[in-house]
Design a protein around this motif. Structure first.
Motif, PDB file in Angstrom:
ATOM      1  N   GLU A 202      24.573  15.602 -38.529  1.00 30.31           N
ATOM      2  CA  GLU A 202      25.890  15.715 -39.162  1.00 30.31           C
ATOM      3  C   GLU A 202      27.007  15.570 -38.137  1.00 30.31           C
ATOM      4  N   LEU A 203      26.815  16.141 -36.953  1.00 25.30           N
ATOM      5  CA  LEU A 203      27.824  16.020 -35.897  1.00 25.30           C
ATOM      6  C   LEU A 203      28.013  14.562 -35.503  1.00 25.30           C
ATOM      7  N   GLU A 204      26.909  13.833 -35.377  1.00 25.47           N
ATOM      8  CA  GLU A 204      26.998  12.418 -35.023  1.00 25.47           C
ATOM      9  C   GLU A 204      27.741  11.618 -36.088  1.00 25.47           C
ATOM     10  N   LYS A 205      27.453  11.888 -37.358  1.00 26.06           N
ATOM     11  CA  LYS A 205      28.132  11.175 -38.444  1.00 26.06           C
ATOM     12  C   LYS A 205      29.631  11.471 -38.434  1.00 26.06           C
ATOM     13  N   THR A 206      29.997  12.707 -38.091  1.00 22.57           N
ATOM     14  CA  THR A 206      31.418  13.062 -38.005  1.00 22.57           C
ATOM     15  C   THR A 206      32.086  12.362 -36.837  1.00 22.57           C
ATOM     16  N   LEU A 207      31.424  12.375 -35.689  1.00 20.30           N
ATOM     17  CA  LEU A 207      32.006  11.771 -34.494  1.00 20.30           C
ATOM     18  C   LEU A 207      32.205  10.267 -34.646  1.00 20.30           C
ATOM     19  N   THR A 208      31.270   9.597 -35.315  1.00 20.49           N
ATOM     20  CA  THR A 208      31.333   8.142 -35.422  1.00 20.49           C
ATOM     21  C   THR A 208      32.072   7.671 -36.671  1.00 20.49           C
ATOM     22  N   ALA A 209      32.653   8.600 -37.414  1.00 24.74           N
ATOM     23  CA  ALA A 209      33.399   8.263 -38.628  1.00 24.74           C
ATOM     24  C   ALA A 209      34.787   7.728 -38.271  1.00 24.74           C
ATOM     25  N   PRO A 210      35.476   7.131 -39.238  1.00 27.24           N
ATOM     26  CA  PRO A 210      36.829   6.618 -38.975  1.00 27.24           C
ATOM     27  C   PRO A 210      37.850   7.697 -38.621  1.00 27.24           C
ATOM     28  N   MET A 257      39.103   9.734 -30.601  1.00 28.47           N
ATOM     29  CA  MET A 257      39.804   8.816 -31.490  1.00 28.47           C
ATOM     30  C   MET A 257      40.083   7.473 -30.820  1.00 28.47           C
ATOM     31  N   ASN A 258      40.267   7.491 -29.506  1.00 27.81           N
ATOM     32  CA  ASN A 258      40.586   6.262 -28.770  1.00 27.81           C
ATOM     33  C   ASN A 258      39.355   5.436 -28.408  1.00 27.81           C
ATOM     34  N   ALA A 259      38.166   5.979 -28.637  1.00 30.49           N
ATOM     35  CA  ALA A 259      36.924   5.253 -28.342  1.00 30.49           C
ATOM     36  C   ALA A 259      36.411   4.598 -29.619  1.00 30.49           C
ATOM     37  N   ARG A 260      35.830   3.430 -29.471  1.00 31.17           N
ATOM     38  CA  ARG A 260      35.267   2.780 -30.663  1.00 31.17           C
ATOM     39  C   ARG A 260      34.093   3.615 -31.174  1.00 31.17           C
ATOM     40  N   PRO A 261      33.734   3.466 -32.452  1.00 29.91           N
ATOM     41  CA  PRO A 261      32.738   4.354 -33.061  1.00 29.91           C
ATOM     42  C   PRO A 261      31.300   4.052 -32.677  1.00 29.91           C
ATOM     43  N   ASP A 262      31.035   4.120 -31.393  1.00 33.55           N
ATOM     44  CA  ASP A 262      29.688   3.986 -30.851  1.00 33.55           C
ATOM     45  C   ASP A 262      29.186   5.390 -30.534  1.00 33.55           C
ATOM     46  N   ARG A 263      27.964   5.720 -30.922  1.00 31.14           N
ATOM     47  CA  ARG A 263      27.474   7.090 -30.795  1.00 31.14           C
ATOM     48  C   ARG A 263      27.455   7.566 -29.347  1.00 31.14           C
ATOM     49  N   ILE A 264      27.035   6.718 -28.412  1.00 36.18           N
ATOM     50  CA  ILE A 264      26.999   7.118 -27.004  1.00 36.18           C
ATOM     51  C   ILE A 264      28.412   7.368 -26.489  1.00 36.18           C
ATOM     52  N   LEU A 265      29.317   6.448 -26.804  1.00 42.05           N
ATOM     53  CA  LEU A 265      30.704   6.590 -26.353  1.00 42.05           C
ATOM     54  C   LEU A 265      31.343   7.865 -26.888  1.00 42.05           C
ATOM     55  N   ARG A 266      31.174   8.102 -28.175  1.00 41.98           N
ATOM     56  CA  ARG A 266      31.871   9.241 -28.761  1.00 41.98           C
ATOM     57  C   ARG A 266      31.248  10.576 -28.358  1.00 41.98           C
ATOM     58  N   PHE A 267      29.950  10.613 -28.144  1.00 38.06           N
ATOM     59  CA  PHE A 267      29.368  11.840 -27.592  1.00 38.06           C
ATOM     60  C   PHE A 267      29.855  12.052 -26.163  1.00 38.06           C
TER      61      PHE A 267
END
Length: 449
Positions: A202-210, A257-267
């Motif tokens: 769920e955390l990953e889905k939130t982080l990679t969401a718009p 918010m400034n990173a594209r929605p890539d899971r590695i980047l956003r984590f």
């Protein structure tokens, strides 16, 4: 609501027709209805029916017993799976996640009443149209996340729904209805009963969401206090420093918010500054500093990702990016090659994105200089790639086998010599020549016969 039309794919439509032709009710239900009404293409088409599991199985040639106890049969249509579940009423949720038992019912409304949010509690068939007992269509139009019925009861049944509310808000950009939000705050501590794997998903889905800024809602509701207390400390840590405009937690949110929605980047952005509260000092001028926070944050990132049961590759990549997120890169080709060698060829492009996301979440102090520096590093990186410079041992003109063939004994010295060769070649790419390297590092180093 018979004026609303949803295009159902052929496989699902055929299943509905077969069930209806044999006297049963059948509808597509849940997320596929929601997404269709939003003009999106659903990933899955789930079906709910008045038919009992064995009755469903009797009507179709290719079925899989996905979960007969809970009423679910998977039907294969041209190789595509469709889950078909009997209308049901859930029993008591003793573990805060799963009902102790389910009871089949003949009522579609009773089945929809057990679902989490109104926007997910709609059903549709071509013959009966949209079935919306709880105002889901209205809430879609109003852009509201609202629990079905009593939110305290809904979240008490399944604590993970608290995080799902944040996730849907992040994916859709919706607000959470007041009573639902109030119940989330009251029951957030119950998330401690949920498995790490489900929390991580769920955390990953939130982080990679718009709208990953909904992480702020998770903090305000007390969700992160349970699943990521390290982040709460960041929300309480100011940054009185010319380079910063926000406290540590808000800076993290803006960097995500400034990173594209890539899971590695956003984590990586979520975790990159978690060590700052532990490293904060204030000088005689009242300016805050966070010396050594990069390594402390990397250590915390590793512990958190292990706690969330993340896979090894994800942990390696995220921890490496966190460790070097603040690394300065000399604006020379050799400086870029040194950075690539240290950070890793695979991660260096992500490192540049981390640097940019981090910078854009800071104050405007020296923004022009930082932007120019990053632009120069990207230009130099493109040239290094174009020139196909040697960046790692795999590209070195000499291998360990070559050193042994030249007379060196196997052992630690082989690795030391290769490392010295690579250091040389990183500084001067033209030295990546077999004859040169053997002459410089092996021939003259061997004992005379």
């Amino acid at each position: 609501m018979n004026d609303i039309k949803i295009r159902i794919p052929d496989g699902a439509a055929k299943i509905l027709r077969v069930l209806e032709d044999h006297g049963y009710e059948a509808y597509v239900v849940g997320g596929c209805v929601r997404d269709s009404l939003l003009g999106r293409n659903p990933n899955d088409w789930d079906i709910t029916t008045s038919a009992l599991p064995l009755q469903v199985k009797a009507l179709f040639r290719r079925t899989i017993d996905t979960g007969l106890k809970h009423g679910t049969v998977t039907i294969l249509q041209n190789g595509e799976p469709f889950e078909v579940t009997t209308y049901r009423v859930d029993g008591e949720y003793l573990d805060g996640r799963h009902p102790s038992e389910v009871t089949f019912t003949a009522s579609l409304k009773e089945d929809l009443q057990r679902r989490d949010f109104t926007i997910n509690a709609m059903a549709y068939s071509e013959t009966e149209g949209l079935q919306d007992y709880f105002g889901g269509f209205r809430d879609l139009q109003s852009e509201v996340i609202r629990a079905v019925g009593d939110p305290v009861k809904r979240f008490g049944e399944d604590s993970l729904r608290i995080m799902r509310a944040v996730r849907f808000a992040a994916q859709l950009g919706y607000t959470v209805e007041e009573d639902t939000l109030r119940a989330m705050k009251v029951l957030a501590p119950s998330l401690s009963r949920i498995s790490a794997e489900r929390i991580a998903a769920e955390l990953e889905k939130t982080l990679t969401a718009p709208h990953p800024e909904m992480l702020r809602m998770a903090y305000e509701c007390g969700i992160t206090a349970v699943i990521l207390p390290e982040f709460d400390r960041c929300m309480e840590t100011p940054q009185n420093n010319p380079h910063h405009a926000y406290n540590v937690g808000e800076h993290i949110i803006f960097s995500i918010m400034n990173a594209r929605p890539d899971r590695i980047l956003r984590f990586a952005m979520l975790l990159h500054d978690l060590g700052k509260p532990l490293c904060k000092t204030t000088d005689e001028n009242g300016i805050d500093h966070f010396y050594g926070h990069q390594q402390v944050s990397a250590d915390l990132a590793g512990k958190i990702l292990r706690r969330l049961k993340m896979d090894n590759d994800t942990r390696r990549s995220v921890v490496q990016l966190v460790r070097f997120h603040d690394r300065a890169v000399d604006r020379t080709e050799a400086g870029v090659r040194r950075a690539i060698r240290q950070i890793g060829e695979d991660l260096f492009p992500l490192f540049l994105e981390v640097k940019e996301a981090d910078m854009l979440a800071q104050s405007n102090y020296k923004r022009k200089e930082k932007t120019e520096s990053l632009r120069d590093i990207r230009r130099l990186y493109s040239k290094v790639l174009k020139d196909k410079d040697c960046l790692s041992l795999k590209d070195l003109a000499v291998s360990g086998s070559d050193l042994i063939a030249a007379g060196m004994k196997p052992g630690r010295q082989i690795g030391e010599v290769l490392d010295a060769m690579l250091t040389d070649v990183i500084e001067e790419p033209s030295h990546n020549d077999r004859e040169y390297l053997l002459a410089a590092y092996v021939t003259h180093a061997l004992p005379k016969a």
